[in-house]
Every structure is written in C-alpha cells, then in structure tokens.
Design a protein around this motif. Structure first.
Motif, PDB file in Angstrom:
ATOM      1  N   ALA A   1       0.769  -1.184  -0.107  1.00 31.74           N
ATOM      2  CA  ALA A   1      -0.045   0.011   0.057  1.00 31.74           C
ATOM      3  C   ALA A   1       0.842   1.163  -0.051  1.00 31.74           C
ATOM      4  CB  ALA A   1      -1.015  -0.040   1.206  1.00 31.74           C
ATOM      5  N   VAL A   2       0.207   2.238  -0.807  1.00 29.42           N
ATOM      6  CA  VAL A   2       0.904   3.528  -0.615  1.00 29.42           C
ATOM      7  C   VAL A   2       0.132   4.720  -0.002  1.00 29.42           C
ATOM      8  CG1 VAL A   2       2.613   2.853  -2.417  1.00 29.42           C
ATOM      9  CG2 VAL A   2       0.621   3.876  -3.265  1.00 29.42           C
ATOM     10  N   ARG A   3       0.844   5.587   0.317  1.00 20.79           N
ATOM     11  CA  ARG A   3       0.047   6.946   0.806  1.00 20.79           C
ATOM     12  C   ARG A   3      -0.827   7.664  -0.567  1.00 20.79           C
ATOM     13  NH1 ARG A   3       1.165   8.062   6.268  1.00 20.79           N
ATOM     14  NH2 ARG A   3       3.247   6.926   6.790  1.00 20.79           N
TER      15      ARG A   3
ATOM     16  N   GLY B   1      -4.655   5.892   1.911  1.00 24.05           N
ATOM     17  CA  GLY B   1      -3.901   4.801   1.041  1.00 24.05           C
ATOM     18  C   GLY B   1      -4.344   4.117   0.109  1.00 24.05           C
ATOM     19  N   ARG B   2      -3.832   3.609  -0.823  1.00 21.34           N
ATOM     20  CA  ARG B   2      -4.238   2.595  -1.789  1.00 21.34           C
ATOM     21  C   ARG B   2      -3.412   1.238  -2.118  1.00 21.34           C
ATOM     22  NH1 ARG B   2      -1.798   3.196  -6.803  1.00 21.34           N
ATOM     23  NH2 ARG B   2      -0.271   5.227  -6.694  1.00 21.34           N
ATOM     24  N   VAL B   3      -3.959   0.140  -2.401  1.00 16.89           N
ATOM     25  CA  VAL B   3      -3.224  -0.821  -2.656  1.00 16.89           C
ATOM     26  C   VAL B   3      -2.683  -0.950  -4.045  1.00 16.89           C
ATOM     27  CG1 VAL B   3      -3.320  -3.438  -2.767  1.00 16.89           C
ATOM     28  CG2 VAL B   3      -4.620  -2.110  -1.013  1.00 16.89           C
TER      29      VAL B   3
END
Lengths: 354, 82
Positions: free
Chosen positions: B53-55, B61-63
């Motif tokens: 996941a990123v911010r 966040g999103r996967v």
C-alpha cells in the motif's frame, strides 16, 4: 490384657510422640494423615504407624516399632528424633501457610495481569522454597537416622521422597516451552498453507495453546509436587516475561519496543480525525470502500472490529488479522487499510460474531 | 532545506510489518540500480503473499499490485479470519 515389654515400649514411644506434638502447642500435627496400629500375629507385638503429608506434597510414612528390639529401645533417642522430624514437618507446614496467598496470587497473575512486583514476590518464594529443599530434603547426612542400619533403632520407612535434582533449567518450563513451540509451529504452518485463512482454526488453536500454557502454570503453581524439578535460579525474568506475554496474548500491556514502533506506524497512517479518536479512546472509525458502512476498530489484534449502524451502534463483531505474530499497532493498521481499500475482500475473510 | 528536499525526492522506503513492529528498507530513486533492487524486493514480498500500500493523502492509502517508485510502500501480511 497384660502388657508385655513391647507394648510398654510402644506406649512409651507413643506418649513421647504426642508429648513432642503437645510441646509444640498443638494437639496433633495438622498434616498428620492417620495413625494405625498393627498387631503382629506371629509374636503378638504391636506396631504403630504414622502417615504424614508434608508441605512438599510427599507422603512421609513412618513405620514405628517394626522389628523393634525392645530390650535396647532408646526412648531418649526416639524423643530426639521425634523432635527433629516434627520440627521439619512443622516448618513445612508453616512454609505452606505462608506461601498459600502467594500461590493464589501467582495463579491470578497468569489469569489477568502480571505486575513486576508480583513476579518478584513469586521468585522470592521459589528462592526460599529452594533454600528449604537444600537444607532439609536434598541430601542425607552421613550416619543420620534416615538410613541408620541399626536394627534396634526406630525403623522407619520414608517412601516417595527422592533426592531432589538440581540439574539446570526447570523441566516445568522446558515442557511448557516445548508445548508452546510445537503448537505455534502447527498454527503457523496452517496459516501459511492457507487452511486457516477463512476459518476460526487459528484462533481456536491459539486459544487452546494459551489455555494449555495457562493450565501448565496452574499445575505448576498449585501442585507442590510439580516444584520438585524447579530450581529458583531458572526462573529468569526473561522466561517469565516470555511466557507471560504469550499467555496474556492480546491483553499484554504495550511496553515493548515493537509495540511502540507499531503504534508509531499506525498513527502516521491515521487521518487527523482518526488520530484524535485513537488518542482519546484507543479506537477509531473507518468507512468501508464498497458499502460505505462505518466500522470501529479498537486497539488490539483480533476480535477488535465492530460494524456500526447509522446511529453508531454496534451491529456485529468482525475478526480478521494479518498472519504471523504482529503487534497490535500493525494489526490495527492492516485492518484499517483493508476496510478502506478493499472492504469486499475483508468481509469475505473476516469471521463474524455477535 | 534544499538538501532535505532532495533527499525526500530521491529516497524510497519499504516498511515491512513483522514481529518487531516493522522493519524498513531504503532505496535511492535516483539510482537505476537501487530502483531495480527495490523492484526485485517488491516482487519478492508480494510473492510471499503480502499486500503493498502507498499513501495517497493524510491518513489514506491505496493498494498497489505493481511496483511504483513511491516515497513509502507499506507491506502488510495477508489477512486471515480470526
């Protein structure tokens, strides 16, 4: 019936025995199980047998006047030996009384929480217990009455008391840790093989494992005979802490570096609103990515998620957590991101409970 | 400030959840070699079953399914029913 010389000696010894007890301020020892009288039909003599249960859980079995050579009976020596044995048993008894509240505390310790001072008290008990064993149970003085071969001396049999072995780590803890290791391996193997992914197997096994460890502790704490293999110096803070952490599981206080790191990471991923909620109540709300439903995640590893209705009231509980042994902060963050980014999959995996 | 800004632009961090809280691995986005190493590591962690996941903003966040040269990538072990 006319008393023969043996009966007279028996009476004398019996009187001496009780006089010793009376002199200690009690009518009979509280740990005295029973006294039996036996008549030898071959020669018509009497024997008197006393059974004790000492504090260390051993049965002390006296056979008095067995094969007694009454003509050489030494009443003074007998009285001294009565004093000696009674003192030892009395000390056992007092030690037991003194340790009883501590043992109960120890049991509670593993049921709820384990403050450091309780652990320290427990360790002190074990030190004293060991010292007692060293002084009274772990060796036989040369020429002592315990194995005096003189046939005319009071013959006694002490059964079930074996020399206490002081041989490295306590078998108690070795057994517990071995059980723990095997169970953990089994659970984690199932997790990685995927067979526990969508079932409650892992949780159940974890609970069972914790229960088995708890039971081991209870056995250890409440059964004095299980202390036989215990050496106080083996009770290191680390071993207590390690096992305590496992038994307490999710409810252990966050005081480790790992816990702190997990919480720091979690906080860095929370929105300002979520962070404020978390700081206030150790719980925060998230919104599902597919349904828009609200969920409340409490600080914890499992069984810590609630689905909420429009009024913010709990609808049901949900439980899903990352595989492996992660700290609570990591688990909460994983749950938050799962609900916020892929609620559908989260709901497929999570177990529901009322 | 310029130095820190530069560092922020070129640094890439993997945060991998584990029993220690999490462990971090740093990579240099300005270096092709380091980026390749980051991608290889990313693939390795994903193959192990982790989710990345990123911010996307403050607290959100999103996967991601494929490697992206984000500032921070969080790796989460696979979820299981508890």
């Amino acid at each position: 019936l006319p008393l023969n010389a043996r009966d007279i000696a028996l009476r004398s010894a019996e009187e001496a025995f009780y006089s010793v007890i009376r002199s200690a301020g009690q009518d009979r020892p509280p740990y005295l199980d029973r006294i039996d009288y036996h008549r030898n039909h071959d020669n018509g003599s009497l024997a008197f047998e006393a059974r004790f249960h000492s504090y260390v859980g051993q049965s002390v079995h006296w056979m008095l006047f067995e094969r007694l050579d009454y003509s050489r009976f030494d009443l003074g020596g007998y009285v001294r030996e009565c004093h000696s044995l009674y003192s030892r048993l009395y000390e056992d008894h007092m030690l037991q009384l003194e340790l009883q509240p501590r043992r109960e505390a120890l049991e509670r310790l593993y049921r709820i929480m384990a403050p450091a001072h309780m652990i320290e008290n427990a360790r002190e008990d074990y030190r004293r217990f060991e010292e007692h064993l060293r002084r009274h149970h772990s060796y036989v003085r040369p020429g002592s009455v315990w194995n005096d071969p003189n046939p005319y001396y009071i013959n006694r049999t002490i059964r079930e008391i074996e020399p206490f072995r002081h041989e490295g780590p306590s078998q108690v803890f070795r057994d517990v840790e071995e059980t723990l290791r095997r169970s953990r391996n089994a659970v984690e193997a199932q997790m990685f093989m995927g067979s526990a992914t969508t079932s409650t197997t892992a949780t159940e096994q974890r609970t069972l494992t914790a229960d088995s460890v708890l039971r081991a502790y209870e056995r250890f704490a409440s059964t004095p005979s299980s202390w036989n293999n215990l050496v106080a110096s083996d009770l290191t803070e680390a071993s207590l802490q390690r096992l305590r952490d496992y038994v307490l599981g999710d409810y252990a206080p966050q005081n480790t570096e790992a816990d702190k790191k997990g919480i720091e990471l979690l906080k860095s991923w929370l929105t300002p609103d979520q962070l404020a909620q978390y700081e206030k109540s150790k719980a925060f709300e998230v919104t599902g990515s597919h349904t828009g439903k609200r969920y409340r995640i409490k600080h914890g590893r499992q069984m810590n998620i609630e689905e909420l209705d429009k009024n913010g009231k709990r609808v049901q509980g949900l439980c899903a957590l990352p595989i492996g042994t992660l700290v609570a902060g990591d688990c909460v963050l994983a749950q938050k991101l799962a609900i916020e980014t892929n609620e559908k999959q989260f709901l497929e995996v999570a177990n529901k409970f009322a | 400030v310029a130095f820190l800004e530069k560092m922020r632009e070129t640094n890439m961090k993997f945060s991998i959840m584990d029993h220690s809280g999490h462990s971090t691995e740093a990579f240099d986005k300005a270096s092709a070699e380091s980026l390749a190493a980051a991608q290889a590591r990313f693939d390795e962690l994903i193959a192990e079953g982790r989710t990345a996941a990123v911010r996307t903003g403050e607290g959100s966040g999103r996967v991601i399914k494929a490697f992206e040269p984000a500032d921070e990538v969080l790796f989460i072990p696979r979820l299981m029913g508890g």
